[in-house]
Design a protein around this motif. Structure first.
Motif, short mmCIF file in Angstrom:
data_model
loop_
_atom_site.label_atom_id
_atom_site.label_comp_id
_atom_site.label_asym_id
_atom_site.label_seq_id
_atom_site.Cartn_x
_atom_site.Cartn_y
_atom_site.Cartn_z
N PRO A 93 10.15 -3.93 -21.57
CA PRO A 93 8.86 -3.85 -21.76
C PRO A 93 8.01 -4.59 -20.97
N ASP A 94 8.11 -6.21 -21.00
CA ASP A 94 7.26 -6.86 -20.76
C ASP A 94 7.60 -8.12 -19.79
N PRO A 95 8.42 -8.12 -18.66
CA PRO A 95 8.92 -9.08 -17.95
C PRO A 95 7.63 -9.92 -17.49
N GLN A 96 7.99 -11.45 -17.48
CA GLN A 96 6.90 -12.08 -17.13
C GLN A 96 6.69 -12.43 -15.47
N PRO A 97 5.56 -11.84 -14.97
CA PRO A 97 5.45 -11.86 -13.41
C PRO A 97 5.17 -13.11 -13.07
N ASP A 98 5.60 -13.45 -11.67
CA ASP A 98 5.06 -14.61 -11.02
C ASP A 98 3.68 -14.31 -10.53
N LEU A 99 3.33 -13.01 -10.21
CA LEU A 99 2.17 -12.83 -9.59
C LEU A 99 1.58 -11.35 -10.07
N ARG A 134 3.47 -8.05 -10.86
CA ARG A 134 3.10 -6.99 -11.76
C ARG A 134 2.05 -6.33 -10.82
N LEU A 135 1.99 -5.16 -10.44
CA LEU A 135 1.09 -4.41 -9.84
C LEU A 135 0.35 -3.28 -10.57
N LYS A 136 -0.98 -3.46 -10.45
CA LYS A 136 -2.03 -2.74 -11.28
C LYS A 136 -3.01 -2.15 -10.51
N GLY A 137 -3.55 -0.78 -11.04
CA GLY A 137 -4.64 -0.24 -10.27
C GLY A 137 -5.98 -0.54 -11.16
N GLY A 138 -6.94 -1.04 -10.62
CA GLY A 138 -8.17 -1.63 -11.21
C GLY A 138 -8.94 -0.29 -11.44
N ASP A 139 -8.95 0.69 -10.68
CA ASP A 139 -10.31 1.71 -10.69
C ASP A 139 -9.33 2.97 -10.24
N VAL A 140 -8.85 3.23 -9.32
CA VAL A 140 -7.93 4.55 -8.93
C VAL A 140 -6.76 4.16 -8.70
N PHE A 144 0.78 -0.23 -3.13
CA PHE A 144 1.22 -1.52 -2.59
C PHE A 144 2.35 -1.49 -1.52
N TRP A 145 2.08 -1.86 -0.20
CA TRP A 145 3.32 -1.88 0.73
C TRP A 145 3.19 -2.77 1.82
N VAL A 146 4.32 -3.65 1.93
CA VAL A 146 4.41 -4.71 3.19
C VAL A 146 5.57 -4.27 3.85
N PRO A 147 5.34 -3.46 4.80
CA PRO A 147 6.43 -2.73 5.20
C PRO A 147 7.85 -3.59 5.60
N GLU A 148 7.65 -4.83 6.42
CA GLU A 148 8.62 -5.61 6.79
C GLU A 148 9.27 -6.28 5.60
N LYS A 152 7.88 -0.24 -1.95
CA LYS A 152 6.43 0.16 -2.01
C LYS A 152 6.24 0.65 -3.23
N ALA A 153 5.04 0.43 -3.86
CA ALA A 153 4.91 0.99 -5.34
C ALA A 153 3.61 1.44 -5.62
N ASP A 154 3.45 2.47 -6.00
CA ASP A 154 1.82 3.09 -6.58
C ASP A 154 1.44 2.28 -7.63
N MET A 155 0.03 1.97 -7.69
CA MET A 155 -0.70 1.11 -8.53
C MET A 155 -1.79 1.95 -9.23
N VAL A 156 -0.97 2.21 -10.66
CA VAL A 156 -1.57 3.24 -11.21
C VAL A 156 -2.42 2.63 -12.41
N PRO A 157 -3.91 2.82 -12.71
CA PRO A 157 -4.37 2.23 -13.57
C PRO A 157 -3.69 2.62 -15.00
N GLY A 158 -3.66 1.54 -15.82
CA GLY A 158 -3.09 1.70 -17.37
C GLY A 158 -1.36 1.71 -17.10
N HIS A 159 -1.04 1.67 -16.01
CA HIS A 159 0.43 1.94 -15.90
C HIS A 159 1.31 0.67 -14.91
N PRO A 160 1.02 -0.53 -15.42
CA PRO A 160 1.56 -1.51 -14.50
C PRO A 160 2.92 -1.31 -14.07
N VAL A 161 3.34 -1.57 -12.66
CA VAL A 161 4.99 -1.30 -12.13
C VAL A 161 5.14 -2.98 -11.86
#
Ligand code: CUA
Length: 308
Positions: A93-99, A134-140, A144-148, A152-161
């Motif tokens: 449920p809630d790991p503590q993120p560094d960022l 922890r990745l979040k969507g602020g509006d839409v 997030f992707w840094v290829p090297e 890669k993860a979608d940032m969906v509002p209300g659903h942190p990944v």
């Protein structure tokens, strides 16, 4: 055989898996295409020959083309599960993120909760350490992707990944939003600056300090103008009354490499250009042109340049 640069163990896992699957696919392609070409030439109908005899069923062949793919797919599945273990972030449920990284139209809010640091569009990380995002969507929905650096993860509002971010070597790694999120989607760039742990700690300590308030000259006038203007409705500068989180935090704006999420390099001329008409620089972004006079722009630039 490494067709892609991999700058982290997570990216290396994906690349090595890709290489294995690619080699297997190449082998299958060569065998199948070779068989087709060989048969088409060797067994073609020659002039004067009648129709070839029809055959039906071949138990040995049928068993082979069931067993061989089964074995190959099983092999790849096991490899995939092993690699997934390396990439997989800790379970909710809630790991503590560094960022905490939040995607907005069209910029990135970057928060270091332990250090109380907030910045934008630039993520600094220490090399050789896994950093939990922890990745979040602020509006839409953004992505997030840094290829090297892999993942890669979608940032969906209300659903942190959650996502591991790591870099093996110091350097700057470019990233981008990879989910269409409106007309400046292409200018939603991101930089990951990987530094040695010592350099990173020094950077973090500098970011955690409040910038000193300018006491004289154009910079002081700019600071006063900033606080009295609509700037404070959207932006925060730590240590001042400006606390809004609508637009990027400007506390250490002058320490960043780019402006407007990668559109401009961070120079005083570009900053002036941006303040004069943000819509000309990045059409559709949420900062309007305020019709500032040249004096006001010059004072604001002088002030913002002190925010190192
Ligand atoms: Cu954010 Cu595309």
């Amino acid at each position: 055989m490494v067709p892609f640069n991999s700058g982290s163990p997570q990216a290396e896992a994906a690349v090595s898996l890709f290489n294995v699957v690619f080699l297997i696919s190449l082998l299958i392609f060569v065998i199948v295409a070779g068989g087709v070409i060989f048969s088409a030439i060797r067994f073609r109908q020659r002039p004067g020959e009648g129709d070839p005899p029809q055959i039906e069923g071949n138990r040995w062949l049928e068993v082979t083309w069931v067993v061989v793919p089964l074995f190959l797919l099983g092999f790849v599945s096991v490899l995939t599960l092993q690699k997934l273990d390396l990439i997989k972030p800790p379970a909710p449920p809630d790991p503590q993120p560094d960022l905490i990284v939040t995607g907005y139209q069209w910029w990135w809010d970057v928060e270091y909760p332990q250090a109380g640091v907030i910045t934008a569009n630039e993520i600094h990380i220490p090399t050789g350490q896994r950093v939990l995002l922890r990745l979040k969507g602020g509006d839409v929905i953004h992505s997030f992707w840094v290829p090297e650096l892999g993942g890669k993860a979608d940032m969906v509002p209300g659903h942190p990944v959650y996502l591991w971010l790591e870099a093996s070597q110091p350097g700057t790694y470019n990233g981008a939003c990879t989910e269409f999120c409106g007309n400046q989607h292409a200018w939603m760039r991101l930089r990951v600056v990987a530094q040695t742990p010592e350099a990173y700690q020094a950077w973090l300590a500098a970011q955690a300090k409040n910038p000193p308030a300018p006491t004289s000259g154009a910079a002081a006038q700019g600071a006063q103008f900033f606080q009295q203007s609509t700037c404070v409705n959207c932006h925060a500068i730590r240590g001042t009354a400006a606390k809004a989180r609508v637009g990027p935090d400007l506390t250490h704006l002058a320490s960043r490499e780019t402006l407007a999420a990668g559109v401009l390099t961070n120079t005083s001329d570009h900053l002036a250009q941006w303040l004069k008409d943000p819509q000309a620089v990045k059409p559709g972004n949420h900062m309007p042109a305020f019709g500032l006079s040249n004096d006001q722009i010059q004072q604001l630039v002088a002030y913002l340049e002190t925010l190192k």
